[in-house]
Design an enzyme around this catalytic site. Structure first.
Site: not given
Ligand code: NAD
Ligand code: MG
Length: 341
Positions: A252, A51, A108
């Protein structure tokens, strides 16, 4: 009013007494890992082999392990992988390492709500969901603040899952802003509804339709862009700071009269009925089923619609106009820096 938890409501020692694995180092992952670590929590980050985030996490002073080893070592496992990846990673690399009394956490509720992940009975299942993007979860913490968050418990095997989730939220900085109880059902359904109907889907369709209406009527696309897209942020900022009534105070009287009399004609009964249908598809699981199938098939419709959106004339004119206003994109690099990888 619902109960909100603040700093004095949480017991920081609960999460400090556990071994926490943060799986993923994207938008949420980097913020959770760094904030908890600086709050005195024993954190390890679980990443795939090779990664590109591993270097970033290591340089930030965090311990990085493969996902299965991090899961095996930890007794609190926070899954911050993309929602569409979680089931496969859970089945192969997390589930085999779950032990009685462990806590599985989410930001989530999608995979629990729609039955993609079914944890074993002896494990706590909780949610700590910041109501803001990861880079704000990190930045507000370093500034001494926090992002409001939701906590929920789907399975309380130990009888202490809620206190532990609140302690985690505290380590994240969320109790500085307010932590609200919810359920996996409510969080998942309202989150999907909000992004489909208002925040993303409703908004982009409204902006695009307004732009097209003006351009089709012969007005300059530049005018249509400024009017329907650029100014939106200024209005939303006012709503964010002062509510709808406060925003109306700043515009306005002509704008306000048009707002009051024409707004309900745009969002009419037909639109409200469609909102109810969309909510129905969320609640009966048919949206989830459609999106899971789309992912299984390699996302053909998603890629096609995304490409069509990128090719829309509003993007071309927008890119030209924004290039003349470089101050607008000043914060852009930072968002890209912390996303994915
Ligand atoms: P992201 O896409 O920013 O990050 C995902 C991470 O997982 C990355 O480091 C990626 O390299 C890694 N990854 C992807 N596939 C993988 C695999 N097969 N094995 C191991 N690692 C892997 O995701 P995010 O936006 O941080 O979302 C993460 C969780 O947080 C989700 O459940 C999302 O719904 C929730 N969430 C996100 C936000 C937001 O602001 N983005 C807000 C609230 C909740
Ligand atoms: Mg969301």
């Amino acid at each position: 009013m619902a109960t909100l938890y603040y700093e004095s409501d949480a017991d920081p020692s609960l999460i400090q007494g556990r071994k926490v694995a943060i799986l993923g180092y994207g938008s949420q992952g980097h913020a959770h890992a760094l904030n908890l670590s600086e709050s005195g929590v024993d954190v390890r980050v679980g990443l795939r082999e090779g990664s590109s985030s591993a270097t970033k996490a290591t340089e930030a002073g965090l311990r990085v392990l493969p996902v299965d080893q991090a899961s095996a070592e930890a007794d609190v496992i926070m899954i911050l992988l993309p929602d569409t990846e979680q089931k496969a990673v859970y089945d192969a690399q997390i589930a085999p390492h779950l032990q009685e009394g462990d806590c599985l956490m989410f930001a989530h509720g999608f995979n629990i709500r729609f039955g993609q992940i079914v944890p074993p009975a002896g494990v706590d299942v909780a949610m700590v969901a910041p109501k803001g993007p990861g880079h704000l979860v990190r930045r507000t913490y370093t500034e001494g603040g926090g992002v409001p968050s939701l906590v929920a418990v789907a399975q309380d095997a130990t009888g202490k899952a809620h206190d532990l989730a609140l302690s985690y939220a505290h380590g994240l900085g969320a109790t500085r802003a307010g932590v609200l109880d919810t359920t996996f059902d409510e969080e998942t359904e309202t989150d999907l509804f909000g992004e489909q109907v208002v925040l993303c889907g409703g908004l982009t369709a409204l902006v695009t339709a307004g732009f097209e209406t003006l351009v089709d009527a012969g007005y300059q696309p530049e005018s249509a862009y400024f009017e329907c897209l650029h100014e939106l942020k200024l209005i939303v900022d006012l709503m964010y700071e002062q509510g709808i009534a406060g925003m109306r105070y700043s515009i306005s009287d002509t704008a306000e009269y048009g707002d009051l009399t024409r707004g309900p004609r745009v969002i009419d009964q037909g639109v409200r009925q469609e909102m109810q249908r969309i909510l129905g598809e969320i609640r009966d699981g048919s949206f989830a089923e459609e999106w899971i199938a789309e992912n299984r098939n390699g996302r053909p419709r998603f890629h096609e619609l995304r490409a069509a959106g990128k090719a829309h004339p509003i993007e071309e004119i927008g890119a030209e106009l924004r290039a003349m206003m470089p101050f607008i994109s000043a914060g852009k690099q930072r968002v890209e820096d912390i996303s994915g990888g």
